[in-house]
Design an enzyme around this catalytic site. Structure first.
Site, mmCIF file in Angstrom:
data_model
loop_
_atom_site.group_PDB
_atom_site.id
_atom_site.type_symbol
_atom_site.label_atom_id
_atom_site.label_comp_id
_atom_site.label_asym_id
_atom_site.label_seq_id
_atom_site.Cartn_x
_atom_site.Cartn_y
_atom_site.Cartn_z
ATOM 1 N N GLY A 1 0.798 -1.224 0.000
ATOM 2 C CA GLY A 1 0.000 0.000 0.000
ATOM 3 C C GLY A 1 0.828 1.269 0.000
ATOM 4 O O GLY A 1 0.294 2.371 0.073
ATOM 5 N N HIS A 2 2.149 1.136 -0.054
ATOM 6 C CA HIS A 2 3.015 2.324 0.058
ATOM 7 C C HIS A 2 4.224 2.158 -0.835
ATOM 8 O O HIS A 2 5.330 1.931 -0.354
ATOM 9 C CB HIS A 2 3.454 2.505 1.512
ATOM 10 C CG HIS A 2 4.016 3.873 1.793
ATOM 11 N ND1 HIS A 2 5.297 4.253 1.441
ATOM 12 C CD2 HIS A 2 3.457 4.935 2.410
ATOM 13 C CE1 HIS A 2 5.513 5.506 1.833
ATOM 14 N NE2 HIS A 2 4.423 5.950 2.416
ATOM 15 N N TYR A 3 4.081 2.219 -2.179
ATOM 16 C CA TYR A 3 2.809 2.513 -2.847
ATOM 17 C C TYR A 3 2.577 1.401 -3.865
ATOM 18 O O TYR A 3 3.539 0.755 -4.285
ATOM 19 C CB TYR A 3 2.877 3.869 -3.551
ATOM 20 C CG TYR A 3 3.171 5.009 -2.613
ATOM 21 C CD1 TYR A 3 2.134 5.597 -1.873
ATOM 22 C CD2 TYR A 3 4.455 5.496 -2.436
ATOM 23 C CE1 TYR A 3 2.400 6.657 -1.013
ATOM 24 C CE2 TYR A 3 4.712 6.541 -1.561
ATOM 25 C CZ TYR A 3 3.686 7.113 -0.854
ATOM 26 O OH TYR A 3 3.949 8.148 0.013
#
Lengths: 131, 164
Positions: A40-42
């Protein structure tokens, strides 16, 4: 304590007093490709989050505490500067300098990858179970 | 089908502004925003976040990771900073980076079930750089206060790995 960082901290230089009231130590942390935060990052462009670099400092501080300090708890990020990105696979070297504070300890840290200094931070910790 | 309720600033807006995604998208909803000035945003903490997956059977410490409180507040601040020109692509254009944070204090642990209310205010603007301060509350009590955070807008290339 629950952590978003999976990587294990290796104490490279155990805490040792420098004779001027400070205690130095060093650790190494290898950021795995499988770190929980990375999808999620990223998406498609993994960068190890700056706050996870701070978490590596906190984990290092707990792994290499000053003499007699027990149950160190993070009370304040007094200051931090993020200077260059950290990518999966990077090995972080964390240089810690402890100094006694009014209530607890302050830990100044420099975090580097093989490329550059990634972050500098000064954290304040309290000791004991009550905090 | 859009599921945001009328007047509610939820995920569809947030995901057009922030590049973060599961499990690092740590803002659920914006309650109030005055562009260029201040924002109030919330995040509900749950034990179904992946940090709680591998918890030792005998643990009694379920405090939410402190650095994720920092990240969640910073994302609220980032929404404020980019409100009028959002760019959810970290590979192109100008990206928002946190360069520095000072005086970020933790006041008490946050637990699953708590709802964080982040408040952030732009205190100074210096060209491409914003200084933002604020706090996070749970049930009206501060759990986090942030003296200042420095956000800068930089070309996306600055985040790229240097070729070996």
């Amino acid at each position: 304590m629950i952590s978003p960082v999976l990587a294990q901290v290796k104490v490279v230089r155990p805490p040792a007093a420098d004779g001027k009231g400070r205690v130095g130590a060093a650790t190494a942390v290898t950021v795995g490709e499988d770190e929980t935060v990375l999808p999620g990052h990223y998406p498609g462009f993994p960068i190890f989050p700056g706050v996870c670099v701070i978490e590596c400092v906190r984990l290092s501080a707990v792994a290499a505490p000053p003499p007699g300090a027990e149950s160190l708890a993070l009370a304040e990020v007094e200051s931090t500067r993020f200077l260059s990105p950290v990518f999966p696979g990077d090995e972080l070297t964390v240089e810690l300098t402890w100094s006694a504070a009014a209530e607890g300890w302050k830990c100044t840290a420099k975090v580097a990858t093989v490329r550059a200094v990634a972050a500098q931070a000064r954290l304040r910790f309290t000791t004991g179970k009550e905090s | 089908m859009r599921t945001d309720r009328p007047g509610l600033i939820g995920q569809s807006v947030i995901r057009r502004a922030l590049p973060h995604r599961f499990p690092m998208l740590l803002v659920d909803r914006v309650l109030d925003v005055l562009p260029g000035e201040r924002i109030t945003a919330v995040k509900a903490v749950t034990c179904n976040e992946p940090w709680y997956r591998e918890v030792a059977a005998d643990t009694e410490d379920f405090a939410y990771p402190q650095v994720l409180l920092m990240e969640s507040w910073c994302q609220a601040a980032g929404l404020l900073a980019t409100w009028e020109a959002p760019n959810p692509d970290v590979l192109a254009g100008r990206v928002m980076l946190f360069g520095a944070v000072t005086g970020l204090e933790y006041h008490r642990p946050v637990l699953p079930g708590d709802v964080l209310e982040h408040r952030a205010t732009i205190t100074r603007t210096l060209g491409d750089t914003l200084i933002i301060a604020g706090e996070s509350l749970v049930d009206g009590e501060p759990v986090l206060t942030v003296g200042s955070a420095v956000l800068a807008f930089r070309p996306a290339e600055e985040l790229r790995p240097v070729p070996a």
